[in-house]
Design a protein around this motif. Sequence first.
Motif, PDB file in Angstrom:
ATOM      1  N   GLN A  22      29.634  41.652  33.550  1.00 13.38           N
ATOM      2  CA  GLN A  22      30.359  42.253  34.655  1.00 13.38           C
ATOM      3  C   GLN A  22      29.524  43.238  35.445  1.00 13.38           C
ATOM      4  O   GLN A  22      29.477  43.193  36.659  1.00 13.38           O
ATOM      5  CB  GLN A  22      31.569  43.024  34.108  1.00 13.38           C
ATOM      6  CG  GLN A  22      32.807  42.202  33.957  1.00 13.38           C
ATOM      7  CD  GLN A  22      33.159  41.542  35.247  1.00 13.38           C
ATOM      8  OE1 GLN A  22      33.125  42.168  36.297  1.00 13.38           O
ATOM      9  NE2 GLN A  22      33.457  40.273  35.200  1.00 13.38           N
ATOM     10  N   VAL A  23      28.905  44.178  34.708  1.00 10.43           N
ATOM     11  CA  VAL A  23      28.286  45.303  35.412  1.00 10.43           C
ATOM     12  C   VAL A  23      26.846  45.036  35.793  1.00 10.43           C
ATOM     13  O   VAL A  23      26.255  45.815  36.525  1.00 10.43           O
ATOM     14  CB  VAL A  23      28.358  46.602  34.584  1.00 10.43           C
ATOM     15  CG1 VAL A  23      29.788  46.910  34.199  1.00 10.43           C
ATOM     16  CG2 VAL A  23      27.480  46.507  33.354  1.00 10.43           C
ATOM     17  N   TRP A  24      26.266  43.950  35.317  1.00 11.16           N
ATOM     18  CA  TRP A  24      24.855  43.722  35.609  1.00 11.16           C
ATOM     19  C   TRP A  24      24.573  42.300  36.045  1.00 11.16           C
ATOM     20  O   TRP A  24      24.034  42.058  37.119  1.00 11.16           O
ATOM     21  CB  TRP A  24      24.048  44.092  34.340  1.00 11.16           C
ATOM     22  CG  TRP A  24      22.577  43.965  34.497  1.00 11.16           C
ATOM     23  CD1 TRP A  24      21.758  44.717  35.301  1.00 11.16           C
ATOM     24  CD2 TRP A  24      21.733  43.040  33.826  1.00 11.16           C
ATOM     25  NE1 TRP A  24      20.462  44.297  35.165  1.00 11.16           N
ATOM     26  CE2 TRP A  24      20.415  43.282  34.259  1.00 11.16           C
ATOM     27  CE3 TRP A  24      21.962  42.034  32.885  1.00 11.16           C
ATOM     28  CZ2 TRP A  24      19.331  42.539  33.793  1.00 11.16           C
ATOM     29  CZ3 TRP A  24      20.884  41.298  32.425  1.00 11.16           C
ATOM     30  CH2 TRP A  24      19.578  41.554  32.882  1.00 11.16           C
ATOM     31  N   TRP A  25      24.969  41.305  35.251  1.00 11.61           N
ATOM     32  CA  TRP A  25      24.597  39.924  35.522  1.00 11.61           C
ATOM     33  C   TRP A  25      25.140  39.439  36.872  1.00 11.61           C
ATOM     34  O   TRP A  25      24.411  38.842  37.664  1.00 11.61           O
ATOM     35  CB  TRP A  25      25.104  39.036  34.375  1.00 11.61           C
ATOM     36  CG  TRP A  25      24.563  37.655  34.383  1.00 11.61           C
ATOM     37  CD1 TRP A  25      25.041  36.583  35.073  1.00 11.61           C
ATOM     38  CD2 TRP A  25      23.449  37.164  33.628  1.00 11.61           C
ATOM     39  NE1 TRP A  25      24.289  35.468  34.804  1.00 11.61           N
ATOM     40  CE2 TRP A  25      23.318  35.806  33.914  1.00 11.61           C
ATOM     41  CE3 TRP A  25      22.558  37.780  32.732  1.00 11.61           C
ATOM     42  CZ2 TRP A  25      22.317  35.019  33.334  1.00 11.61           C
ATOM     43  CZ3 TRP A  25      21.570  36.990  32.168  1.00 11.61           C
ATOM     44  CH2 TRP A  25      21.456  35.630  32.470  1.00 11.61           C
ATOM     45  N   THR A  26      26.439  39.689  37.138  1.00 11.64           N
ATOM     46  CA  THR A  26      26.999  39.192  38.399  1.00 11.64           C
ATOM     47  C   THR A  26      26.382  39.903  39.597  1.00 11.64           C
ATOM     48  O   THR A  26      26.222  39.310  40.659  1.00 11.64           O
ATOM     49  CB  THR A  26      28.536  39.370  38.513  1.00 11.64           C
ATOM     50  OG1 THR A  26      28.860  40.753  38.481  1.00 11.64           O
ATOM     51  CG2 THR A  26      29.243  38.620  37.437  1.00 11.64           C
ATOM     52  N   ASP A  27      26.029  41.152  39.424  1.00  8.62           N
ATOM     53  CA  ASP A  27      25.391  41.860  40.525  1.00  8.62           C
ATOM     54  C   ASP A  27      24.011  41.271  40.815  1.00  8.62           C
ATOM     55  O   ASP A  27      23.603  41.190  41.970  1.00  8.62           O
ATOM     56  CB  ASP A  27      25.272  43.357  40.209  1.00  8.62           C
ATOM     57  CG  ASP A  27      26.595  44.066  40.452  1.00  8.62           C
ATOM     58  OD1 ASP A  27      26.680  45.278  40.217  1.00  8.62           O
ATOM     59  OD2 ASP A  27      27.563  43.401  40.883  1.00  8.62           O
ATOM     60  N   ARG A 121      30.007  40.969  41.638  1.00  9.69           N
ATOM     61  CA  ARG A 121      29.358  40.237  42.720  1.00  9.69           C
ATOM     62  C   ARG A 121      28.895  41.173  43.812  1.00  9.69           C
ATOM     63  O   ARG A 121      29.073  40.902  44.999  1.00  9.69           O
ATOM     64  CB  ARG A 121      30.273  39.170  43.302  1.00  9.69           C
ATOM     65  CG  ARG A 121      30.605  38.130  42.271  1.00  9.69           C
ATOM     66  CD  ARG A 121      31.883  37.430  42.654  1.00  9.69           C
ATOM     67  NE  ARG A 121      32.440  36.678  41.580  1.00  9.69           N
ATOM     68  CZ  ARG A 121      33.418  37.150  40.830  1.00  9.69           C
ATOM     69  NH1 ARG A 121      33.854  38.365  40.999  1.00  9.69           N
ATOM     70  NH2 ARG A 121      33.935  36.389  39.908  1.00  9.69           N
ATOM     71  N   GLY A 122      28.306  42.276  43.409  1.00  8.89           N
ATOM     72  CA  GLY A 122      27.795  43.230  44.376  1.00  8.89           C
ATOM     73  C   GLY A 122      28.829  44.236  44.827  1.00  8.89           C
ATOM     74  O   GLY A 122      28.499  45.186  45.523  1.00  8.89           O
ATOM     75  N   SER A 123      30.086  44.012  44.458  1.00  8.10           N
ATOM     76  CA  SER A 123      31.176  44.946  44.793  1.00  8.10           C
ATOM     77  C   SER A 123      31.130  45.479  46.223  1.00  8.10           C
ATOM     78  O   SER A 123      31.192  46.682  46.437  1.00  8.10           O
ATOM     79  CB  SER A 123      31.150  46.149  43.847  1.00  8.10           C
ATOM     80  OG  SER A 123      31.157  45.728  42.514  1.00  8.10           O
ATOM     81  N   PRO A 124      31.059  44.601  47.228  1.00  8.29           N
ATOM     82  CA  PRO A 124      30.905  45.101  48.608  1.00  8.29           C
ATOM     83  C   PRO A 124      32.043  46.011  49.053  1.00  8.29           C
ATOM     84  O   PRO A 124      31.810  46.969  49.783  1.00  8.29           O
ATOM     85  CB  PRO A 124      30.861  43.821  49.447  1.00  8.29           C
ATOM     86  CG  PRO A 124      31.451  42.748  48.605  1.00  8.29           C
ATOM     87  CD  PRO A 124      31.147  43.126  47.187  1.00  8.29           C
TER      88      PRO A 124
END
Lengths: 255, 54
Positions: A22-27, A121-124
């Motif tokens: 969640q906090v690293w891979w998807t980003d 996913r970068g949490s835009p």
Amino acid sequence: MGVLGELLITVGVVLALFVVYQVWWTDLGAARAQSSADAELEQRWAAGHNPRSGGEPVTDEPLTGTAFARLYIPAFGSDYRFAVVSGTDGAALEIGPGHYTETQAPGEPGNFAVAGHRVGRGSPFNDLDALRTCDALVYATADEWLIYRVLPVDAPDRATARAQAAGCLPADVADRATSGPYEWLSGVSIVRPEDVRVIDAVPGHPGPATPEMLPLTTLTTCHPQYSAAERLVVHAVLDRTEPRVDGVVPDELRG
Amino acid sequence: MYAWLYGKLPGPTPLRVVLVLALLAAVVLLLMEVVFPAVDALMPYSDVSVGNPG
């Protein structure tokens, strides 16, 4: 150690790995997808593939997942920048904020509506709830910069809304954006997920876009942060546009 | 359970260690690239647009 103990530890490790995901891979994945979408966008712009040539409005929406604009939000820092893609399906939103294809194009009378992930996913759109009246939302397209201003947030009455809007918008826009069908729009609001009216050409008023409507932009994401119970919605109105010239950026993006 | 699995791996100890590491890497990759994205898509925070659910 018993099998049960090992299984429980395994479950614990898998859950911990999910957090890492969640906090690293998807980003990581999102940053790669953004970067490649943005590079492709830059190439297209540099090559002069410009559907707006001759000043005609864009009538063809790009293919889903194709980037066609950039979004900058100065209130979130000078490094806040995302390539905006066409479409709001899962695949498109994996890359970055996506345009509701049934809504208007940037700068068109009506509503340029964009959805974006709040978490992962970068949490835009993670911090949209921090936006305040008159904060700038700046889009870049092939031809121009478009500077929108967040509408008055939770103004208690029309006079207050008008005064707040006048602080950053031309007088006539401030007037129109806080009266008539726009009177009760708040710059930041929470709605139910089924509330499609927020992406109407005039939010809250179903019907096609007409040339005398104000050009708005609307951003949507989920709310509360880790829930899909509601949606967080931001409305902003077009303040002005500038032609896009190499090496020149709008004042809002400087410093 | 894991001791039994380790016992089933072929070869001398150095080879077994390498196999364990390779298997762990494969499992982690499978989780990160297949299992977690599938689960993630079902999570509520993935619904960010307005409209009919789905």
